[in-house]
Scaffold this motif. Structure first.
Motif, PDB file in Angstrom:
ATOM      1  N   LYS A 166     -19.389  59.856  -0.893  1.00  0.00           N
ATOM      2  CA  LYS A 166     -19.160  61.250  -1.677  1.00  0.00           C
ATOM      3  C   LYS A 166     -18.561  62.251  -0.608  1.00  0.00           C
ATOM      4  O   LYS A 166     -17.670  63.190  -0.977  1.00  0.00           O
ATOM      5  CB  LYS A 166     -20.614  61.778  -1.653  1.00  0.00           C
ATOM      6  CG  LYS A 166     -20.797  63.089  -2.354  1.00  0.00           C
ATOM      7  CD  LYS A 166     -20.259  63.220  -3.579  1.00  0.00           C
ATOM      8  CE  LYS A 166     -20.314  64.634  -4.337  1.00  0.00           C
ATOM      9  NZ  LYS A 166     -19.576  65.030  -5.321  1.00  0.00           N
ATOM     10  N   LEU A 167     -18.799  62.202   0.744  1.00  0.00           N
ATOM     11  CA  LEU A 167     -18.041  62.954   1.803  1.00  0.00           C
ATOM     12  C   LEU A 167     -16.746  62.811   1.722  1.00  0.00           C
ATOM     13  O   LEU A 167     -15.719  63.751   1.436  1.00  0.00           O
ATOM     14  CB  LEU A 167     -18.611  62.763   3.082  1.00  0.00           C
ATOM     15  CG  LEU A 167     -19.964  63.241   3.541  1.00  0.00           C
ATOM     16  CD1 LEU A 167     -20.523  62.611   4.829  1.00  0.00           C
ATOM     17  CD2 LEU A 167     -20.026  64.772   3.508  1.00  0.00           C
TER      18      LEU A 167
ATOM     19  N   VAL B   2     -24.946  57.087   8.250  1.00  0.00           N
ATOM     20  CA  VAL B   2     -25.288  57.693   6.799  1.00  0.00           C
ATOM     21  C   VAL B   2     -25.148  56.404   5.973  1.00  0.00           C
ATOM     22  O   VAL B   2     -24.253  55.502   6.389  1.00  0.00           O
ATOM     23  CB  VAL B   2     -24.163  58.718   6.309  1.00  0.00           C
ATOM     24  CG1 VAL B   2     -24.554  60.143   7.041  1.00  0.00           C
ATOM     25  CG2 VAL B   2     -23.011  58.339   6.293  1.00  0.00           C
ATOM     26  N   GLN B   3     -25.871  56.423   4.715  1.00  0.00           N
ATOM     27  CA  GLN B   3     -25.490  55.196   3.681  1.00  0.00           C
ATOM     28  C   GLN B   3     -24.159  55.287   3.209  1.00  0.00           C
ATOM     29  O   GLN B   3     -23.595  56.469   3.153  1.00  0.00           O
ATOM     30  CB  GLN B   3     -26.727  55.467   2.793  1.00  0.00           C
ATOM     31  CG  GLN B   3     -28.125  55.126   3.562  1.00  0.00           C
ATOM     32  CD  GLN B   3     -29.331  55.152   2.261  1.00  0.00           C
ATOM     33  OE1 GLN B   3     -28.867  55.340   1.208  1.00  0.00           O
ATOM     34  NE2 GLN B   3     -30.353  54.729   2.779  1.00  0.00           N
TER      35      GLN B   3
ATOM     36  N   GLY C 149     -23.187  55.544   0.159  1.00  0.00           N
ATOM     37  CA  GLY C 149     -23.025  56.274  -0.997  1.00  0.00           C
ATOM     38  C   GLY C 149     -22.755  57.810  -0.212  1.00  0.00           C
ATOM     39  O   GLY C 149     -21.997  58.335  -1.055  1.00  0.00           O
ATOM     40  N   GLU C 150     -23.443  58.104   0.548  1.00  0.00           N
ATOM     41  CA  GLU C 150     -23.431  59.496   1.128  1.00  0.00           C
ATOM     42  C   GLU C 150     -21.975  59.610   1.871  1.00  0.00           C
ATOM     43  O   GLU C 150     -21.029  60.418   1.797  1.00  0.00           O
ATOM     44  CB  GLU C 150     -24.218  59.981   2.157  1.00  0.00           C
ATOM     45  CG  GLU C 150     -24.236  61.262   2.758  1.00  0.00           C
ATOM     46  CD  GLU C 150     -25.109  61.564   3.623  1.00  0.00           C
ATOM     47  OE1 GLU C 150     -25.371  62.682   4.371  1.00  0.00           O
ATOM     48  OE2 GLU C 150     -26.343  60.801   3.826  1.00  0.00           O
TER      49      GLU C 150
END
Length: 125
Positions: A17-18, A10-11, A13-14
């Motif tokens: 957020k997680l 995942v990038q 940013g993702e």
């Protein structure tokens, strides 16, 4: 069942957020009770992956009572184990087998990786 390509990258940013969502749900816990991460060295992970028929690693969530600053806390921990293509945990010993004297823990193969340094406190902001 498994071929070694499970999961996805995942990038940043993702991923951030997680992690933020997880931490936001734990706001009422102390840092000792809400472990953000646990580190495992590349050499030990490689030992798991180098086992015959290993196609990946399963990570179990666990908890253990640990003494910190003279008080006992129930600390979240991770336990890693190699997994074969059929989805079966790889263990090189019979779990029920005990080696050693009657009341002594025995020496045996160690197939599961645990006790990495936890964050906090072992982390870089």
């Amino acid at each position: 069942m498994f071929n070694g390509n499970e999961g996805r990258f995942v990038q940043a940013g993702e991923a951030k957020k997680l992690r933020q969502t997880y931490r936001e749900k734990k706001t009422n816990l102390s840092d000792y009770e809400c472990v953000t991460a646990e580190f495992f060295g590349a050499n030990n992970i490689k030992k798991l992956l180098d086992q015959p028929n290993c196609v990946g690693i399963r990570i179990y969530h666990a908890k253990r009572e640990e003494e910190i600053n003279g008080k006992t806390h129930l600390i979240p921990r991770l336990v890693l184990i190699g997994v074969d293509a059929n989805g079966k945990d790889i263990r090189t010993q019979d779990e029920k087998r005990q080696i050693g004297l009657k009341d002594m823990p025995g020496e045996s193969n160690r197939d599961e990786l645990a006790d990495g340094p936890v964050c906090p406190p072992a982390c870089t902001p």
